[in-house]
Scaffold this active site. Structure first.
Site, PDB file in Angstrom:
ATOM      1  CE  LYS A  42      47.025  47.868  40.513  1.00 58.50           C
ATOM      2  NZ  LYS A  42      48.092  46.858  40.391  1.00 58.50           N
ATOM      3  CG  PHE A 114      40.623  40.623  42.926  1.00 57.04           C
ATOM      4  CD1 PHE A 114      40.050  40.589  41.665  1.00 57.04           C
ATOM      5  CD2 PHE A 114      41.996  40.534  43.035  1.00 57.04           C
ATOM      6  CE1 PHE A 114      40.819  40.456  40.530  1.00 57.04           C
ATOM      7  CE2 PHE A 114      42.789  40.403  41.899  1.00 57.04           C
ATOM      8  CZ  PHE A 114      42.201  40.368  40.646  1.00 57.04           C
ATOM      9  CE  LYS A 190      46.049  51.458  36.094  1.00 54.12           C
ATOM     10  NZ  LYS A 190      47.027  50.633  35.356  1.00 54.12           N
TER      11      LYS A 190
END
Length: 274
Positions: A42, A114, A190
Site C-alpha cells: 500500500k 495498480f 487494506k
C-alpha cells in the site's frame, strides 16, 4: 514542513473539476482466504486516475503535471498512486496538488499503476493487462505495482512485516476473480498495523510546559459528532502553525475504549482534498 502545509491548504480549493471518475475503495482485511487474492504494498501517496488523456484526482479534479511527465502514456484507463518514496507524503502532496508544477520536484515522482479498470475482466486479467501496457510504454514516470500470490496466512504475514520494516504503511489485497466496481468493495482490502479515520478540526487546546505558547492539541470532531483531542503525533512546526479550523485530518488509533472512543488516537496527517 509548516510552509509545505500552508501551501497545501492554499491549493486544496483551487482545482479545476474535470469529470466524475469511478474508483474502487478498500475495506479492512479480516483474515479472509489469502489464496483468493493478489497482494501488493500500500503506497502512501496521492491517488490518481489516468483517463481520456488526463491525469486527475479520485474526485475528478485536474492534476497539473508537466507535459513531459505523461508523455507517451497509453490511451487506457489507469488507476494508481503518485509516489516517490516511503515517509514522503508531504512532499508528494505539495508537489502533486500545485497548479504551477515544480519541474524538479515532479522528476522525483512516478505514477505507480495498480489497476487498469474495465467492465469485463477480473482483476487477475487486468493485472496482466496493465503490466503489458506499461512494458510497451516509453516513459520513466510510469511504473507497475507488483502483485504477489500467497497460499496461506503465514506467507502473507511475512510479506506484510517485511514491507512494514521498509517503511510501508501496509498492504492491499485484491480478489483475483473480482470485476471492477465503483465505491467501497469487499473485493479490495487494506491490511495495516492500525486503524485510521478522519475528523474536522473545530478548535485547539493551549500547550503547557515545553509547548507553552503553542498548540497543545487539535480539537477534532468525528463523524459521530463526538469530539476528541489529538496531541500525539503533532510536530513542533504544526504546534506553532496548526492546520486551520475546518481542515480535515486523518488520525490513527488502535480499537476503541469501553466508552466507544478511539484508543490511543494519534494525529497522522492533514487529509488531502482531491
Amino acid at each position: 514542513m509548516a510552509l509545505k502545509l500552508l501551501l497545501f491548504f492554499s491549493l486544496i480549493f483551487c482545482f479545476e473539476h474535470t469529470f466524475a471518475v469511478e474508483v474502487q475503495l478498500a475495506k479492512t482485511y479480516q483474515r479472509q482466504g489469502v489464496s483468493e487474492y493478489l497482494v501488493s504494498e500500500k503506497l502512501d501517496g496521492v491517488r490518481a486516475i489516468w483517463r481520456n488523456q488526463q491525469l486527475v484526482t479520485r474526485n475528478g479534479n485536474k492534476i497539473y503535471a508537466p507535459s513531459w511527465f505523461t508523455k507517451n502514456w497509453p490511451n487506457k484507463w489507469l488507476d494508481g498512486e503518485l509516489w516517490s518514496q516511503h515517509n514522503d507524503f508531504e512532499f508528494i502532496a505539495s508537489t502533486v496538488l500545485d497548479k504551477k508544477p515544480n519541474q524538479a520536484a515532479w522528476r522525483k515522482i512516478k505514477f505507480f499503476v495498480f489497476d487498469m479498470p474495465d467492465n469485463e475482466n477480473v482483476f487477475s486479467i487486468r493485472y496482466q493487462n496493465y503490466l503489458a501496457a506499461i512494458l510497451e510504454t516509453d516513459s520513466d514516470y510510469l511504473a507497475a505495482v507488483e502483485q504477489h500470490q500467497f497460499s496461506d496466512e503465514s506467507q502473507l504475514e511475512r510479506f506484510y512485516q517485511a514491507r512494514l520494516k521498509q517503511g510501508a504503511e501496509g498492504v492491499i489485497l485484491h480478489a483475483k476473480q473480482a470485476r471492477f466496481s465503483n465505491g467501497r468493495s469487499a473485493h479490495l482490502l487494506k491490511y495495516k498495523p492500525y486503524q485510521d479515520a478522519e475528523g474536522i478540526i473545530v478548535g485547539y487546546s493551549a500547550g503547557k510546559g515545553k509547548y507553552q505558547g503553542m498548540v497543545g492539541a487539535l480539537i477534532v470532531e468525528l463523524k459521530s459528532g463526538e469530539q476528541i483531542k489529538l496531541g500525539s503525533g503533532l510536530s513542533d512546526a504544526l504546534r506553532k502553525k496548526p492546520p486551520v479550523i475546518g481542515s480535515q485530518v486523518t488520525y490513527r488509533y488502535n480499537g476503541f475504549t469501553k466508552y466507544g472512543k478511539p484508543r490511543f488516537a494519534r494525529f497522522l496527517r492533514v487529509r488531502q482534498r482531491e
